[in-house]
Design an enzyme around this catalytic site. Structure first.
Site, PDB file in Angstrom:
ATOM      1  CG  ASP A 160      -3.459  -4.132  -5.316  1.00  0.00           C
ATOM      2  OD1 ASP A 160      -3.295  -4.443  -6.532  1.00  0.00           O
ATOM      3  OD2 ASP A 160      -3.087  -2.964  -4.860  1.00  0.00           O
ATOM      4  CG  HIS A 217      -3.451  -0.537  -7.243  1.00  0.00           C
ATOM      5  ND1 HIS A 217      -2.261  -0.956  -6.161  1.00  0.00           N
ATOM      6  CD2 HIS A 217      -2.933   0.366  -7.504  1.00  0.00           C
ATOM      7  CE1 HIS A 217      -1.350  -0.085  -6.166  1.00  0.00           C
ATOM      8  NE2 HIS A 217      -1.608   0.744  -7.184  1.00  0.00           N
ATOM      9  CB  SER A 228       0.582   2.940  -6.164  1.00  0.00           C
ATOM     10  OG  SER A 228       0.662   2.393  -7.304  1.00  0.00           O
TER      11      SER A 228
END
Lengths: 381, 381
Positions: A328, A358, A158
């Site tokens: 995601d 995610h 991320s």
């Protein structure tokens, strides 16, 4: 320097244990977009020992609201990738010297809006606009201090993946391998859009006080921060996961259909999001959330190099592993595919298979263990 | 009765023209979840003429912030489905008697929180909790008044699709055909989750005043409503559409990377969302947004019938056309597929092919024209 910073500074250069928060004064810093701080402190933790050749250092980068405690080490508290980083784990702290840094602008040991200026007043609204490139440049000062000329591997998911990629772009001679999970070369229009709504919710909170709320006894803009977290958390999960877990169930003892006066109880999914919000506001500073969210909106490895392709061309000497979570819908797999295909040496995307979206980069990172253990982090490398 | 309502009431039973707002006093009403109003006024528009057999009536249902003006008719203002509804159009107002009703709780002619109680005070926070079933039951009173025993077709998209489906469930003997576009049998956990964040943003606005903000000279909780709209609008579009339109472009003359003091300009996508928010707050009441959003959260055709399947079993005599937008990520195509497969007589899903997401039900409805013109709305039917 705050009392907390004073306490941390005792540990500078004195690595009392694995997984214990240290702090380093890195000196004055001029930010990418023009800001300046007379002193930037960086909070970090380490595990294991740097070998004599300085060849076994691994940098792990946390995500938006993460911290430097990736593994328990000598502390009593489990880390956020406890099963993935530690003695005998995929990132083996008996073989590697592992470093994890609190991002510049955060609230877990590095200089951020809640840090004190030289007069002892929190920076608050005066904390400079911060970018992912700023965080990486400050982390390079830490690497210098630790004696790490070249990272064996820089790894993150991320926003941590964005930071790992920025390391490869900003300092390609200092990164041998980069593992970029669920991240992009540049934040997309949609990512910016969701972030804008979150920032606006924080600023709408009357307790925000234009960012200078620290003097008040009240807890600050926790309602606005809670809304930001609710929005973000929805994007971190998947539609099917929420449907299977909660569907339309009512929270026990509550009636979401409302009374005649329109007051109503909650659906379970609302209670769940309330809980997520409550957890975050008890541990995170709203100004740091703004600074880091705006840093993420600004994420664009191409800035300063003319284009993303020109920036990636700098990484020709870096070996990449690119991974995505198949479900995601914030950092879409297509974005990881574009990143992987755009590298000087294109690579295939490794998929984490997870129904939850995610957040699979946190919960299911062990799916990358086989490829990492047999290649990037194997004893032969 | 407000001055506005007094003006409308002149038109009751006096259909002065096509596409002109009328109002009907429907009398007292007890809401599904327990509320009560001594008088419910319903705002609506019509086009064309009901035939002697009363067999040519089509009800078009608007979405969350929509209104009854689906086609221009005798007015100067274009309708929201102007190319789809009108003389010679797919919903041919020369053949059909078309009706479009402002939803109960709204702010375009039907009783809602901004309507006045018998003492002349806006209902505000006292407006009852409203459901989709309530809106349909009130619309049945209008149908009685108009002399429509059976609708030839009830048609709607998004929340309008939910209302169309509810008509088929609540009054199966009064609906021959139902066209349900981009809608579900019941709002999902994710839809509830996005809605919660929107409602929370409105309530966080200091100008909300617990819902009783009408007396103030200020415009009400427009900042909170604007955030709600931003969140909603993102979910109405698609990631690829926003990326192609805006990417990371800066708004002309603005610098989103910020000044040293962290003030910053906007990305184009932020300016776009600001514009969407600004447009909505200038035309929509925040309390109505709350009432209708909570109505949508409560949407569940199965309520009162034991289960969704039991509710749908009531519709065995209704012919359905189910449609979805292929890129919709708020009302996922899978949800339309489940609805279509769950009907007493399962049907295939008709797809609107559009890159823009959920809003494709507004922009690309003409893709359903061939199937509607050759079947549901053909002269033979």
């Amino acid at each position: 320097m705050s009392a907390q910073e004073a306490q941390w500074s005792e540990f500078v250069g004195n690595h009392a244990g694995d997984g214990i928060l240290h702090a380093l004064r890195t000196g004055p810093y001029s930010f990418e977009t023009g800001g300046f701080l007379p002193e930037v402190v960086i909070g970090y933790e380490t595990w294991g020992t740097l070998d004599e050749q300085g060849s076994n250092a691994v940098l792990i980068q946390h995500a938006l609201t993460g911290d430097s405690h990736v593994s328990s080490g000598d502390s009593a508290e489990a880390g956020w990738w406890e099963g993935f980083v530690g003695p005998g784990k995929t990132v083996d702290t008996e073989r590697f010297f592992v470093v994890c840094v609190n991002m510049l602008g955060g609230c877990y040991g590095s200089s951020g809006p809640s840090s004190l200026d030289p007069e002892g007043v929190p920076w608050g609204s005066r904390f400079p606009f911060t970018t992912v490139k700023d965080s990486v440049r400050i982390e390079a000062r830490l690497a210098d201090e630790l004696g790490v000329d070249v990272w064996h591997t820089v790894l993150g998911g991320s926003m941590g993946g964005a930071r790992a990629l920025e390391w490869a772009v900003e300092f390609p001679q200092r990164v041998e391998r980069a593992v970029v999970v669920a991240a992009t070369t540049a934040s997309s229009a949609e990512q910016i859009a969701f972030a804008q709504a979150q920032c606006a919710a924080i600023r709408l909170d009357p307790a925000f006080a234009d960012g200078d709320y620290y003097a008040a006894q009240a807890p600050g803009p926790v309602a606005g921060l809670g809304i930001a977290r609710r929005i973000a958390h929805i994007t971190y999960r998947s539609e099917p996961e929420m449907e299977v877990r909660f569907g339309r169930a009512h929270q026990l003892g509550e009636n979401p259909l409302g009374s005649p006066a329109r007051d109503r109880g909650r659906y379970q999914v609302e209670s769940y999001l309330d809980h997520q919000a409550s957890k975050l506001v008890s541990r995170f500073d709203a100004n740091s959330y703004l600074v880091l969210t705006e840093a993420l909106m600004s994420h664009d490895v191409g800035r300063g190099y003319g284009s993303v392709d020109a920036a990636l061309a700098r990484t020709a000497g870096v070996r990449f592993l690119v991974a995505a979570v198949d479900s995601d819908r914030l950092y879409w797999p297509e974005q990881s595919e574009r990143l992987a295909a755009s590298l000087p040496v294109p690579v295939p995307v490794n998929y984490i298979t997870s129904p939850i979206g995610h957040d699979g980069f946190l919960t299911d990172i062990d799916q990358l263990s086989p490829v990492l253990e047999s290649d990037f982090l194997s004893p032969e490398h």
